[in-house]
Write an enzyme that holds these catalytic residues in place. Structure first.
Site, short mmCIF file in Angstrom:
data_model
loop_
_atom_site.label_atom_id
_atom_site.label_comp_id
_atom_site.label_asym_id
_atom_site.label_seq_id
_atom_site.Cartn_x
_atom_site.Cartn_y
_atom_site.Cartn_z
N HIS A 1 0.79 -1.23 0.00
CA HIS A 1 0.00 0.00 0.00
C HIS A 1 0.82 1.28 0.00
O HIS A 1 0.27 2.36 -0.16
CB HIS A 1 -0.95 0.03 1.20
CG HIS A 1 -0.26 0.39 2.48
ND1 HIS A 1 0.50 -0.50 3.19
CD2 HIS A 1 -0.19 1.56 3.16
CE1 HIS A 1 0.99 0.10 4.25
NE2 HIS A 1 0.60 1.34 4.26
C1 UD1 Z 1 -2.02 5.90 5.30
C2 UD1 Z 1 -0.73 6.42 5.91
C3 UD1 Z 1 0.30 5.31 6.01
C4 UD1 Z 1 -0.28 4.09 6.71
C5 UD1 Z 1 -1.57 3.68 6.02
C6 UD1 Z 1 -2.19 2.50 6.72
C7 UD1 Z 1 -0.21 8.78 5.42
C8 UD1 Z 1 0.64 9.70 4.64
N1 UD1 Z 1 -0.13 7.48 5.11
O1 UD1 Z 1 -1.74 5.51 3.96
O2 UD1 Z 1 1.40 5.79 6.77
O3 UD1 Z 1 0.66 3.04 6.65
O4 UD1 Z 1 -2.48 4.80 6.05
O5 UD1 Z 1 -3.20 1.92 5.97
O6 UD1 Z 1 -0.91 9.21 6.31
N2 UD1 Z 1 -8.67 5.22 0.40
C9 UD1 Z 1 -9.91 4.62 0.27
N3 UD1 Z 1 -10.63 4.41 1.41
C10 UD1 Z 1 -10.19 4.77 2.65
C11 UD1 Z 1 -8.93 5.39 2.75
C12 UD1 Z 1 -8.19 5.60 1.62
O7 UD1 Z 1 -10.36 4.27 -0.81
O8 UD1 Z 1 -10.90 4.53 3.64
C13 UD1 Z 1 -7.87 5.40 -0.83
C14 UD1 Z 1 -8.06 6.74 -1.50
O9 UD1 Z 1 -7.91 6.53 -2.88
C15 UD1 Z 1 -6.90 7.54 -0.97
C16 UD1 Z 1 -5.82 6.48 -0.88
O10 UD1 Z 1 -6.51 5.30 -0.49
O11 UD1 Z 1 -6.53 8.60 -1.78
C17 UD1 Z 1 -4.73 6.79 0.09
O12 UD1 Z 1 -5.26 7.04 1.40
P1 UD1 Z 1 -4.40 7.90 2.45
O13 UD1 Z 1 -5.20 8.07 3.68
O14 UD1 Z 1 -3.90 9.16 1.80
O15 UD1 Z 1 -3.13 7.05 2.70
P2 UD1 Z 1 -2.91 5.46 2.89
O16 UD1 Z 1 -2.32 4.93 1.66
O17 UD1 Z 1 -4.11 4.81 3.44
#
Ligand code: UD1
Length: 364
Positions: free
Chosen positions: A209
């Site tokens: 991820h």
């Molecule tokens: C975040 C943390 C990472 C952690 C991870 C655990 C940051 C910079 N990164 O990464 O350190 O290891 O969480 O899982 O804070 N999305 C969904 N549904 C959700 C959440 C996210 O579809 O409920 C998708 C969206 O497309 C979003 C992408 O995942 O843009 C990334 O989500 P984001 O919260 O930015 O970071 P993670 O990759 O989850």
């Protein structure tokens, strides 16, 4: 002394760490206000942890959602301001290294509220990682640094922060061992492995991820190919970010050895790892879970914040499977568990109690 502690959480790993802290605070009669930023909003990444780990419902939900780093971090800060102002807790407790962590720490210091950082002092020394910015900035903002390992204490001391640091052990041990015992005692359901995986045959648990692995199409294609070419079944528990990026770049993940499924609730994940031959991941939490559960881990990164897992070959770093050649890559990813002892570098499973004691001892 009874404290009011306000926890800021938002992403999946923070909910896992919140569980033992919530019980330890409740056991000592402290008031605990839980603020969920909404960074993770899918049920698979959020709700299932509250129900599965018995965490009280959040008191406040900021509903921030996804966005670029600046947008997400800024939105959490803006939404937190009135909550902190209304609560004026004795401690604002932030967890790990996500954008929600940094936002919680900055909002709190701006309001002159004491901040404690749980899982302080971890470093990858890779300044391209968003998590590294979040950790370093949070540690330097916080008043109390709750460090999981001796290595973390050393990093903090090297940055002049040793005076604010306390070694507590790692709260992930508290929750992982408790859930392992429940799973082994038959108290939890069978894991929902991805369709197509035969649990009677050897399988690997895989997750991917991190931005550095998912966001460049060539890198993602290479990693997908490496997993597909393994001779052992691969249960890929896919974070929504992975699915979104693969879809965007036209990369098919479910082929060859790989069967794609949804992220699992915590007990399901522990059961899946216990039933597996090993783990292939870029997650920090899963590297440690594999170690604690006695399964070999292969980490698709150049470095790890958990170097203790590398001792004795329990964890191996593979930045680029293609560079190894198929035979070597297969040998590493499908290796058996080593017979070297693992020791207890992450503590004895009572880190949450130690963290709560430190909050009491250091409160003003
Ligand atoms: C975040 C943390 C990472 C952690 C991870 C655990 C940051 C910079 N990164 O990464 O350190 O290891 O969480 O899982 O804070 N999305 C969904 N549904 C959700 C959440 C996210 O579809 O409920 C998708 C969206 O497309 C979003 C992408 O995942 O843009 C990334 O989500 P984001 O919260 O930015 O970071 P993670 O990759 O989850």
């Amino acid at each position: 002394m009874s404290l009011t502690v306000l926890s800021v959480v938002g992403a999946r790993p923070q909910l896992v760490k919140l569980a033992p802290i919530a019980s330890a605070l409740a056991a000592e009669g402290h008031r605990h206000v839980i603020v969920h930023t909404g960074q993770h909003y899918d049920a698979d990444l959020s709700d299932v942890f509250f129900t599965g780990l018995g965490i009280p419902d959040p008191d406040v939900h900021l509903g921030v959602g996804s966005g670029s780093h600046g947008v997400q971090t800024g939105a959490v800060m803006a939404a937190l301001d009135p909550v902190l102002e209304a609560e004026r807790p004795d401690w604002v407790l932030v967890y790990g290294d996500t954008n929600s962590t940094l936002a919680g720490a900055v909002s709190a210091v701006k309001q002159h509220l004491p901040v404690a950082h749980l899982e302080a002092g971890l470093r990858s020394f890779n300044r391209r990682m968003p998590e590294e910015h979040n950790r370093v900035l949070t540690d330097h903002a916080a008043d109390l640094l709750l460090a999981p390992t001796k290595e973390a204490i050393r990093h903090l001391a090297a940055e002049g922060l040793g005076g604010r640091a306390v070694l507590t052990g790692d709260v992930m041990v508290d929750v992982c061992l408790r859930v392992r015992d429940a799973v082994l005692g038959g108290g939890a359901a069978e894991p929902a492995l991805p369709e197509g995986i035969d649990p009677a045959q050897p399988y690997l648990v895989a997750t991917l991820h991190r931005a550095e692995n998912t966001d460049e199409p060539e890198r993602l294609a290479l990693l997908g190919e490496a997993l597909a070419n393994l001779p052992t079944q691969v249960a890929l528990l896919a974070h929504p970010r992975l699915l979104a990026r693969a879809d965007q770049h036209g990369i098919k993940l479910g082929r060859g050895a790989v069967c794609v499924g949804r992220p699992l609730p915590y007990a399901g994940l522990v059961a899946a790892v216990l039933g597996s031959r090993g783990v292939v991941t870029d997650s920090g939490g899963l590297q440690k879970e594999a170690f604690l559960l006695g399964r070999p881990c292969t980490t698709l990164r150049t470095e790890t914040e958990w170097p203790e897992t590398l001792e004795g070959g329990w964890n191996e770093l593979v930045p680029n499977p293609a560079a190894l050649g198929q035979a070597r890559w297969t040998a590493i990813a499908t290796r058996s568990a080593p017979d070297t002892p693992r020791g207890t570098p992450y503590g004895d499973g009572r880190a949450a109690e130690a963290a709560v004691r430190a909050l009491v001892e250091h409160s003003r």
